[in-house]
Design an enzyme around this catalytic site. Structure first.
Site, short mmCIF file in Angstrom:
data_model
loop_
_atom_site.label_atom_id
_atom_site.label_comp_id
_atom_site.label_asym_id
_atom_site.label_seq_id
_atom_site.Cartn_x
_atom_site.Cartn_y
_atom_site.Cartn_z
N HIS A 1 -6.99 -5.78 2.41
CA HIS A 1 -5.79 -5.25 3.06
C HIS A 1 -5.20 -6.34 3.95
O HIS A 1 -5.93 -6.97 4.73
CB HIS A 1 -6.13 -4.06 3.95
CG HIS A 1 -6.69 -2.88 3.23
ND1 HIS A 1 -5.98 -1.71 3.01
CD2 HIS A 1 -7.91 -2.65 2.68
CE1 HIS A 1 -6.73 -0.84 2.37
NE2 HIS A 1 -7.92 -1.38 2.16
N VAL B 1 -11.08 2.86 -3.52
CA VAL B 1 -10.77 2.34 -4.87
C VAL B 1 -11.81 1.28 -5.21
O VAL B 1 -11.90 0.24 -4.54
CB VAL B 1 -9.34 1.74 -4.92
CG1 VAL B 1 -9.07 1.15 -6.31
CG2 VAL B 1 -8.29 2.79 -4.59
N ASN C 1 -12.85 -3.03 2.85
CA ASN C 1 -13.71 -1.87 3.02
C ASN C 1 -14.76 -1.86 1.92
O ASN C 1 -14.44 -2.08 0.75
CB ASN C 1 -12.87 -0.59 2.96
CG ASN C 1 -11.87 -0.50 4.10
OD1 ASN C 1 -12.16 -0.92 5.22
ND2 ASN C 1 -10.69 0.04 3.83
N HIS D 1 -10.52 -5.39 -3.04
CA HIS D 1 -9.17 -5.70 -2.56
C HIS D 1 -9.25 -5.99 -1.08
O HIS D 1 -10.13 -5.49 -0.38
CB HIS D 1 -8.20 -4.54 -2.84
CG HIS D 1 -8.70 -3.23 -2.36
ND1 HIS D 1 -9.65 -2.51 -3.04
CD2 HIS D 1 -8.41 -2.51 -1.25
CE1 HIS D 1 -9.90 -1.39 -2.38
NE2 HIS D 1 -9.18 -1.37 -1.28
N ASP E 1 0.85 -1.19 0.00
CA ASP E 1 0.00 0.00 0.00
C ASP E 1 0.88 1.24 0.00
O ASP E 1 1.89 1.31 0.71
CB ASP E 1 -0.92 0.00 1.22
CG ASP E 1 -2.07 0.98 1.09
OD1 ASP E 1 -3.22 0.54 0.99
OD2 ASP E 1 -1.81 2.22 1.08
P1 AMP Z 1 -9.67 1.30 0.28
O1 AMP Z 1 -9.70 2.61 0.99
O2 AMP Z 1 -10.05 0.12 1.11
O3 AMP Z 1 -10.44 1.38 -1.03
O4 AMP Z 1 -8.15 1.03 -0.07
C1 AMP Z 1 -7.48 1.61 -1.14
C2 AMP Z 1 -6.03 1.60 -0.78
O5 AMP Z 1 -5.27 1.80 -1.96
C3 AMP Z 1 -5.61 2.70 0.21
O6 AMP Z 1 -5.09 2.09 1.39
C4 AMP Z 1 -4.55 3.48 -0.57
O7 AMP Z 1 -3.48 3.92 0.25
C5 AMP Z 1 -4.10 2.47 -1.60
N1 AMP Z 1 -3.54 3.04 -2.80
C6 AMP Z 1 -4.02 4.06 -3.53
N2 AMP Z 1 -3.23 4.28 -4.60
C7 AMP Z 1 -2.23 3.37 -4.55
C8 AMP Z 1 -1.09 3.07 -5.36
N3 AMP Z 1 -0.84 3.77 -6.48
N4 AMP Z 1 -0.27 2.07 -5.00
C9 AMP Z 1 -0.51 1.36 -3.87
N5 AMP Z 1 -1.58 1.59 -3.06
C10 AMP Z 1 -2.42 2.57 -3.39
#
Ligand code: AMP
Length: 113
Positions: free
Chosen positions: A101, A95, A86, A99, A30
Site C-alpha cells: 500500500h 487479498v 499486510n 502488494h 485502492d
Molecule cells: P490487504 O487488506 O492488505 O490485503 O489489501 C487489499 C486491498 O485491496 C484493500 O485495501 C482493498 O480495499 C483493495 N481492493 C479490493 N478489491 C479491489 C479492487 N477491485 N480494486 C482496487 N482495490 C481493491
C-alpha cells in the site's frame, strides 16, 4: 490455480484506476481509500504474501520497493508517504497476492491501528 483478484486487474478483466505499469509491477488506486492518495503496487508474478517469499524473490521484492518510491513521486507525494504490507490474518491481509500500500496526502499517525 485460479487467478487472483490482482491478476484479473492486470489482465483488464476487472476495471481499476491504473497509475503505473511495467513488465514486472502494476499500481492502481485502492477501491476503499484510507487516505487522500491510496495506491496498491503489486508484482505481476504472484507471491501470496511476504511470509511465503524466498531467496528466488529477492530481486522482485527489491524492484517492488524501488517502484513504490517511483510511483509515490509520480503521485506527487513530495511531503512523505507510508508503505504498508499486510501479512496474514493478524496483519489485516485480505487479498492473497503480495502488494504494498502507498498511502499519502495526509499525516500518518503512529502507532497504526
Ligand atoms: P490487504 O487488506 O492488505 O490485503 O489489501 C487489499 C486491498 O485491496 C484493500 O485495501 C482493498 O480495499 C483493495 N481492493 C479490493 N478489491 C479491489 C479492487 N477491485 N480494486 C482496487 N482495490 C481493491
Amino acid at each position: 490455480m485460479s487467478e487472483t483478484l490482482f491478476q484479473k486487474i492486470a489482465a483488464r478483466q476487472i476495471p481499476a484506476a491504473i497509475v503505473y505499469e511495467d513488465d514486472q509491477v502494476l499500481a492502481f488506486r485502492d477501491i476503499h481509500p484510507q487516505a487522500p492518495v491510496h495506491v496498491l503496487i503489486v508484482p505481476k508474478r504472484v507471491i501470496p504474501r511476504i511470509a511465503e517469499a524466498g531467496p528466488q524473490d529477492q530481486a522482485l521484492l527489491g524492484q517492488l520497493l524501488l517502484k513504490a518510491a517511483e510511483v509515490a513521486q509520480i503521485l506527487g507525494l513530495a511531503n512523505g508517504y507510508r508503505l504498508v504490507i499486510n501479512n496474514g490474518p493478524d496483519g489485516g491481509e485480505t487479498v492473497p497476492h503480495l502488494h504494498c500500500h502507498i498511502l499519502g496526502g495526509r499525516h500518518m499517525a503512529w502507532p497504526p491501528g
